[in-house]
Scaffold this motif. Structure first.
Motif, short mmCIF file in Angstrom:
data_model
loop_
_atom_site.label_atom_id
_atom_site.label_comp_id
_atom_site.label_asym_id
_atom_site.label_seq_id
_atom_site.Cartn_x
_atom_site.Cartn_y
_atom_site.Cartn_z
N SER A 34 0.82 -1.21 0.00
CA SER A 34 0.00 0.00 0.00
C SER A 34 0.86 1.26 0.00
O SER A 34 0.58 2.22 -0.73
N ARG A 35 1.92 1.25 0.81
CA ARG A 35 2.80 2.42 0.87
C ARG A 35 3.50 2.66 -0.47
O ARG A 35 3.66 3.80 -0.90
N SER A 38 1.05 4.20 -2.86
CA SER A 38 0.82 5.60 -2.46
C SER A 38 2.00 6.48 -2.85
O SER A 38 1.82 7.62 -3.29
N GLU A 41 1.75 7.19 -6.50
CA GLU A 41 0.74 8.23 -6.74
C GLU A 41 1.29 9.61 -6.40
O GLU A 41 1.06 10.59 -7.13
N ALA A 42 2.03 9.70 -5.30
CA ALA A 42 2.62 10.98 -4.91
C ALA A 42 3.66 11.43 -5.93
O ALA A 42 3.73 12.62 -6.28
N ARG A 47 -4.05 10.32 -8.43
CA ARG A 47 -4.59 9.11 -7.81
C ARG A 47 -4.78 8.05 -8.89
O ARG A 47 -5.35 8.31 -9.95
N ARG A 51 -10.03 3.52 -3.50
CA ARG A 51 -9.99 2.52 -2.45
C ARG A 51 -11.25 2.60 -1.59
O ARG A 51 -11.64 3.69 -1.16
#
Length: 303
Positions: A34-35, A38, A41-42, A47, A51
């Protein structure tokens, strides 16, 4: 951030449909996966996934990223192979889909391949219907018959051989079959692979005859048809892989040997790619090898 690793993680999440499934597949923890998504995405400032507590869905930007991610991952894999050609290690997972009878045949022989390449793993999917290769993340799929999808790469590796069979007890007291049209008068057990189980085709090399049957039983799995025919419930058309030993040992009778079921081409399909990764090429070569070892599937075989 390792952008290639992040793209690979994102693609595995998309292919498996969840962070937890992707984590299991990648041998990581769910929070780590998940990290990483993310962080991607950053990095891209957008996005990629919607979710919820029960599901994931791609955003429009996520959809657009998929083909670009595939190209980047394939380019890196190709570069890695070029840089270490001659001493390249075959490693990684290959998702391989096959019809059930051929899946059984291949599974008996996969140990040799895996012993040869300790870093390789194979996710073997036995199924009766064609897959959506890109959607399901399938690297190679074996399909029987004509492949109509021109967007896929297709390689013919052999031909099927099947037999029309029944038990001696079922045939006792019944008139022997002389021609394919005689099949229609019997109880028929249909293997409905790809929805085409009620039209049986036979060929003697010079003539092809199709017979429409009215099945007493239809099953979507070859093993179920095999068990039913062994129980004496009627006639069935099944691969030599499934019934070869039964015929040899007298449990089943090969009917109409002079007019056997028509043969179908055995094709391996995969998404159109300029450079196949070494792990996929290795499994493809293995399939060609093991199919060619069986004289009833080898491309040069003829009745």
């Amino acid at each position: 951030m390792d952008i290639v690793c992040a793209l690979q993680t994102f693609m595995r999440v998309v292919e498996t449909g969840s962070f937890s499934a992707a984590a299991a597949d990648l041998s990581r923890t769910q929070p780590a996966v998940s990290r990483q998504v993310s962080a991607l995405e950053a990095h891209l400032n957008t996005r990629l996934l919607h979710r919820t507590t029960t599901a994931l869905a791609l955003t429009a930007e996520g959809e657009q990223l998929i083909p670009m991610a595939v190209k980047v991952i394939e380019a890196v894999e190709a570069l890695s192979e070029v840089s270490c050609r001659g001493g390249a290690t075959v490693a990684g997972k290959v998702r391989l889909a096959l019809p059930t009878p051929l899946g059984l045949y291949v599974s008996d022989r996969l140990g040799t391949l895996l012993d040869r390449h300790r870093g390789l793993s194979v996710d073997l999917l036995c199924r009766e219907e064609p897959s959506d290769l890109v959607e399901e993340g399938i690297d190679l799929e074996v399909r029987l018959g004509v492949v109509a999808d021109c967007s896929l790469m297709c390689r013919r590796i052999g031909w099927t051989t099947a037999f029309l069979v029944a038990t001696p007890s079922y045939m006792q007291g019944r008139a022997p079959l002389q021609i394919p049209d005689d099949v229609g008068a019997h109880d028929c057990i249909c293997y409905s692979r790809a929805g085409n189980g009620r039209l049986w085709s036979f060929s003697n090399g010079a003539e092809e005859v199709s017979v429409r049957v009215s099945p007493r039983l239809i099953a979507s799995n070859a093993a179920a048809v095999h068990r039913s025919v062994l129980a004496g419930n009627g006639l069935a058309v099944l691969s030599h892989i499934v019934v070869g030993s039964d015929i040899a040992e007298g449990r089943l009778v090969n009917l109409l040997p002079e007019f056997p079921p028509s043969r179908l081409p055995i094709n391996v399909v995969y998404p159109s790619r300029r450079n196949l990764p070494l792990r996929i090429r290795t499994v493809l070569d293995f399939l060609i090898e093991v199919v060619g070892e069986d004289p009833l599937m080898a491309p040069a075989f003829s009745h």
